[in-house]
Design a protein around this motif. Sequence first.
Motif, PDB file in Angstrom:
ATOM      1  N   ILE A 184       0.849  -1.200   0.000  1.00 51.91           N
ATOM      2  CA  ILE A 184       0.000   0.000   0.000  1.00 51.91           C
ATOM      3  C   ILE A 184       0.882   1.246   0.000  1.00 51.91           C
ATOM      4  O   ILE A 184       0.474   2.313   0.446  1.00 51.91           O
ATOM      5  CB  ILE A 184      -0.959   0.009   1.204  1.00 51.91           C
ATOM      6  N   SER A 185       2.095   1.109  -0.535  1.00 54.55           N
ATOM      7  CA  SER A 185       3.017   2.236  -0.596  1.00 54.55           C
ATOM      8  C   SER A 185       2.572   3.240  -1.650  1.00 54.55           C
ATOM      9  O   SER A 185       1.792   2.928  -2.546  1.00 54.55           O
ATOM     10  CB  SER A 185       4.431   1.737  -0.902  1.00 54.55           C
ATOM     11  N   GLY A 186       3.085   4.474  -1.521  1.00 56.93           N
ATOM     12  CA  GLY A 186       2.820   5.477  -2.540  1.00 56.93           C
ATOM     13  C   GLY A 186       1.399   5.982  -2.555  1.00 56.93           C
ATOM     14  O   GLY A 186       0.830   6.229  -3.624  1.00 56.93           O
ATOM     15  N   ASN A 187       0.791   6.155  -1.370  1.00 56.80           N
ATOM     16  CA  ASN A 187      -0.559   6.690  -1.271  1.00 56.80           C
ATOM     17  C   ASN A 187      -0.565   7.903  -0.336  1.00 56.80           C
ATOM     18  O   ASN A 187       0.491   8.494  -0.068  1.00 56.80           O
ATOM     19  CB  ASN A 187      -1.522   5.601  -0.789  1.00 56.80           C
ATOM     20  N   LEU A 188      -1.726   8.267   0.164  1.00 57.14           N
ATOM     21  CA  LEU A 188      -1.867   9.411   1.064  1.00 57.14           C
ATOM     22  C   LEU A 188      -2.398   8.968   2.419  1.00 57.14           C
ATOM     23  O   LEU A 188      -3.072   9.730   3.111  1.00 57.14           O
ATOM     24  CB  LEU A 188      -2.822  10.449   0.444  1.00 57.14           C
ATOM     25  N   LEU A 189      -2.092   7.740   2.808  1.00 55.59           N
ATOM     26  CA  LEU A 189      -2.585   7.196   4.067  1.00 55.59           C
ATOM     27  C   LEU A 189      -1.963   7.931   5.247  1.00 55.59           C
ATOM     28  O   LEU A 189      -0.796   8.344   5.208  1.00 55.59           O
ATOM     29  CB  LEU A 189      -2.259   5.707   4.141  1.00 55.59           C
ATOM     30  N   SER A 190      -2.744   8.088   6.322  1.00 54.68           N
ATOM     31  CA  SER A 190      -2.282   8.865   7.466  1.00 54.68           C
ATOM     32  C   SER A 190      -2.650   8.163   8.772  1.00 54.68           C
ATOM     33  O   SER A 190      -3.316   7.125   8.773  1.00 54.68           O
ATOM     34  CB  SER A 190      -2.898  10.270   7.425  1.00 54.68           C
ATOM     35  N   GLY A 191      -2.204   8.740   9.877  1.00 49.67           N
ATOM     36  CA  GLY A 191      -2.485   8.172  11.183  1.00 49.67           C
ATOM     37  C   GLY A 191      -1.451   7.152  11.597  1.00 49.67           C
ATOM     38  O   GLY A 191      -0.451   6.927  10.909  1.00 49.67           O
ATOM     39  N   GLU A 192      -1.720   6.519  12.731  1.00 47.15           N
ATOM     40  CA  GLU A 192      -0.801   5.509  13.250  1.00 47.15           C
ATOM     41  C   GLU A 192      -1.114   4.143  12.655  1.00 47.15           C
ATOM     42  O   GLU A 192      -2.227   3.867  12.226  1.00 47.15           O
ATOM     43  CB  GLU A 192      -0.893   5.446  14.771  1.00 47.15           C
ATOM     44  N   LEU A 193      -0.080   3.294  12.648  1.00 51.50           N
ATOM     45  CA  LEU A 193      -0.306   1.920  12.203  1.00 51.50           C
ATOM     46  C   LEU A 193      -1.217   1.209  13.191  1.00 51.50           C
ATOM     47  O   LEU A 193      -1.067   1.346  14.407  1.00 51.50           O
ATOM     48  CB  LEU A 193       1.022   1.169  12.109  1.00 51.50           C
ATOM     49  N   PRO A 194      -2.183   0.436  12.697  1.00 49.20           N
ATOM     50  CA  PRO A 194      -3.081  -0.290  13.601  1.00 49.20           C
ATOM     51  C   PRO A 194      -2.324  -1.371  14.358  1.00 49.20           C
ATOM     52  O   PRO A 194      -1.305  -1.886  13.894  1.00 49.20           O
ATOM     53  CB  PRO A 194      -4.123  -0.889  12.656  1.00 49.20           C
TER      54      PRO A 194
END
Length: 334
Positions: A276-286
């Motif tokens: 899931i690299s190269g996206n705009l994901l944010s927050g902490e890792l679950p």
Amino acid sequence: MNKFHSLSVLRLSYCELHTIDPLPHVNFSSLVILDLSINYFMSSSFDWFANLNSLVTLNLASSYIQGPIPSGLRNMTSLRFLDLSYNNFASSIPDWLYHITSLEHLDLGSLDIVSNKFQGKLPNDIGNLTSITYLDLSYNALEGDVLRSLGNLCTFQLSNLSYDRPRKSLEFLSLRGNKLSGSFPDTLGECKSLEGLDLGMNQLSGHLPNELGQLESLSSLSIDGNSFSGQIPVSLGGISSLQRLDLSNNLFCGSLSPMLCRRTDKEVNLLESLDISGNLLSGELPNCWMYWRELTMLKLGNNNLTGHIPSSMGSLIWLDCIYTGSNGSCPSFK
């Protein structure tokens, strides 16, 4: 060989053939399987194909064939298996190909280095391939919004099942490396038998529908290199048969927790590769990686993730590769 009237199977692959002389009269009336793959047909004429009405399997893969698809194929109305992959075709896909309704396996794909270059828009007539189970059109130059037609194809296949006919539906679909546009249709969720789906390296956009979770047989999903946006559907985390998931290089945003943490302690996913690299994901890792213990490769880099590496990642005992680079500013995550 043309004198063998009863010949039903002819395999001439890897024979270094450069040409086949014209046949003024074709006696292969019993031929069912013809394999001419992996040869070097730079200038051969295949007009004699027009008389092979009984042919069920035709393999011309990796044979350096140029120009359009031989028109003689249009008379092969009994074909179930057709492999024209890894050639040098450069034309549009002829309309008559979509009317060989007996086709179950159609491979027109290629790679960047050995390349078919089928061009133009895929018409809605592709929905006529009502028996198709394997369809590979990868690495061509096809355009247009074809996904809706393919979703309708699965709907049509399901609605035409009968008690006296075995179930057949789309199992593998690759459209990788084309110029296809449009969004992901809800109707693709009707492809219940789909095991492999590769839409990577196109110009697709929009949100992924929750109906993706209905693809219960899906083992591999690749949609990398597009412009899909929004949150990753929670339903993806519920596909227990999924052995590869590549969502890289899109515009997905939000948190990973909804998708990864929807499971219970009794459910362990079979996923081995997650990118899931190269996206705009944010927050902490679950902190729910204990549900994903089969992972061997995990790529999370080039996002906006922050925080600490969660303790549950210690459950990933089979992990060979993990990439978290180019994320948030927290030192513990670098």
